[in-house]
Design an enzyme around this catalytic site. Structure first.
Site: not given
Length: 423
Positions: A13, A16, A40-41, A222
């Site tokens: 988180d 990225k 989740g990006h 991650q």
């Protein structure tokens, strides 16, 4: 053969997605090398927020080809949702999205087993997306890969064998309803038809592109402290987000890597269970969470928040070979009068400067802090490093020194334009 790897240097988180989107302007290919739809990006273009889980965030740049490598475990539902989402935005992905034929599939029983184990065993803090069970099957050599969908007889044979075993577990241990083989076969045959145009030998493709001197950005999901080998085991993910995972997860040689960029927040967060030395279970932690909107892009779960931990990031820099860092969410600290940074730990009355990956020792450490004066003004409009307040620059410089890495970028907001290139 230029490959740059982007890794999260904390517990995930770190932002990225935004940094990969920014770097994608100057690359030809963005390739995801591990993890699944539990990541989740988030990319903010203008005022619109886009959240991706499997497809690399380089997809928002028309000249970029995006690759989902063999090291990724693919959830058909999540993948098709993302493809449809992009099509609705009129983003052309034909010829620009490639999926490894050797990537393993997440099956319905993986999600069910993930949820059941989390409910009945010691909680790890998984997302329930079936990632761990899918990797278990992969390394048990009973996993189903995308290539298996090409031969219906092979697929049905493997699926029946797996479901017979999983049904025994689901029925006898967890007391749940057994799964229907025929229903799953039909669902995955439909999935195969919809993704067939994207599936290819991505390792061959990437190596051919390397020979043409194409610029490749390899992204993990991650963070390094959640790496199954080098993280806070067992409170980790089921794959290798560290830079070493890029070569195995994409099928590219180590000799192609030219640089490794670590992404870090200006403070620390963690989702799920496990030790977190600098966690602030108080008004400071609540304040960081609310200002930083620290809720999971995939699950919506509130993140645990605390001060920046230089010890853990130095460890990440070591195991990843990080030579540059990008600091995100500096703006979250704009209103703080003072800011603390953990410089080392105390354990049994002694200073510990190295990161103990053993969770029992890490849980027992007491962080020692250095206090920095806040800048008490907004950084959101700064577009050059010199435009940052003096105290903000001092804080950024200190993080660079404490982590022994060059600061390449600083993010002062979620939007694309709120990114400062330092070097």
């Amino acid at each position: 053969m230029p490959v740059q790897i982007v890794v999260g240097a904390q517990w995930g988180d770190e932002g990225k997605g935004k940094i990969v989107d920014h770097l994608s302007e100057n690359v030809d290919i963005v390739a995801r090398y591990q993890g699944g739809a539990n990541a989740g990006h988030t990319v903010v273009i203008g005022e619109t927020e886009h959240i991706l889980h499997l497809i690399p965030s380089g997809i928002f740049h028309p000249h970029v080809t995006c690759v989902i490598g063999n090291g990724v475990v693919v959830d058909p539902i999540a993948l098709l949702d993302e493809i449809n989402q992009l099509k609705q935005l009129n983003i052309n992905i034909s010829g620009r999205l490639l999926i490894s034929h050797n990537a393993h599939l997440i099956m319905p029983y993986h999600k069910l087993l993930d949820t059941m184990r989390e409910q009945t065993s010691e909680k790890i803090g998984t997302t329930g997306r079936g990632i761990g069970p899918a990797y278990i099957d992969k390394f048990m050599r009973v996993g189903i890969r995308i290539v298996d969908l090409l031969d219906r007889d092979v697929f049905v044979s493997k699926l029946k064998r797996n479901i017979e075993e999983k049904n025994q577990i689901l029925k006898r241990i967890y007391g749940t309803t057994e799964l229907d083989v025929d229903k799953i076969v039909c669902e995955y045959e439909e999935f195969d038809k919809k993704i067939d145009e994207y599936v290819t030998d991505t390792a061959l493709y990437l190596n051919n592109e390397l020979k043409e001197n194409k610029r490749i950005l390899a992204e993990g999901a991650q963070g390094a402290l959640l790496d199954v080998d080098h993280g806070t085991y067992p409170y980790v993910t089921s794959s290798n987000p560290t830079s070493g995972g890029a070569c195995t997860g994409l099928g590219i040689p180590p000799t192609s890597i030219v640089s490794i960029l670590g992404i870090i927040k200006a403070y620390s967060t963690r989702v799920g269970n496990g030790p977190f030395p600098t966690e602030q279970q108080n008004k400071i932690g609540d304040r960081l969470r609310e200002i930083g909107t620290e809720y999971g892009a995939t699950t919506g779960r509130p993140r645990r928040c605390g001060w920046f931990d230089a010890v853990s990031v130095r460890y990440s820099a070591m195991v990843n070979g990080i030579d540059e860092i990008a600091i995100t969410k500096l703006d979250v600290l704009d209103s703080f009068e003072t800011i603390q940074v953990c410089t080392d730990y105390m354990l049994d009355g002694k200073s510990v400067k190295s990161f103990p990956s053993d969770v029992r020792r890490l849980d027992a450490v007491v962080p020692r802090y250095e206090t920095f004066e806040g800048w008490k003004t907004s950084t959101a409009e700064a577009r050059t490093y010199d435009a940052l307040p003096t105290n903000a620059r001092a804080y950024v410089d200190a993080i660079g020194k404490l982590t022994e890495a060059n600061v390449r970028m600083v993010s002062v907001g979620a939007r694309r334009d709120q990114t400062i290139v330092v070097h």
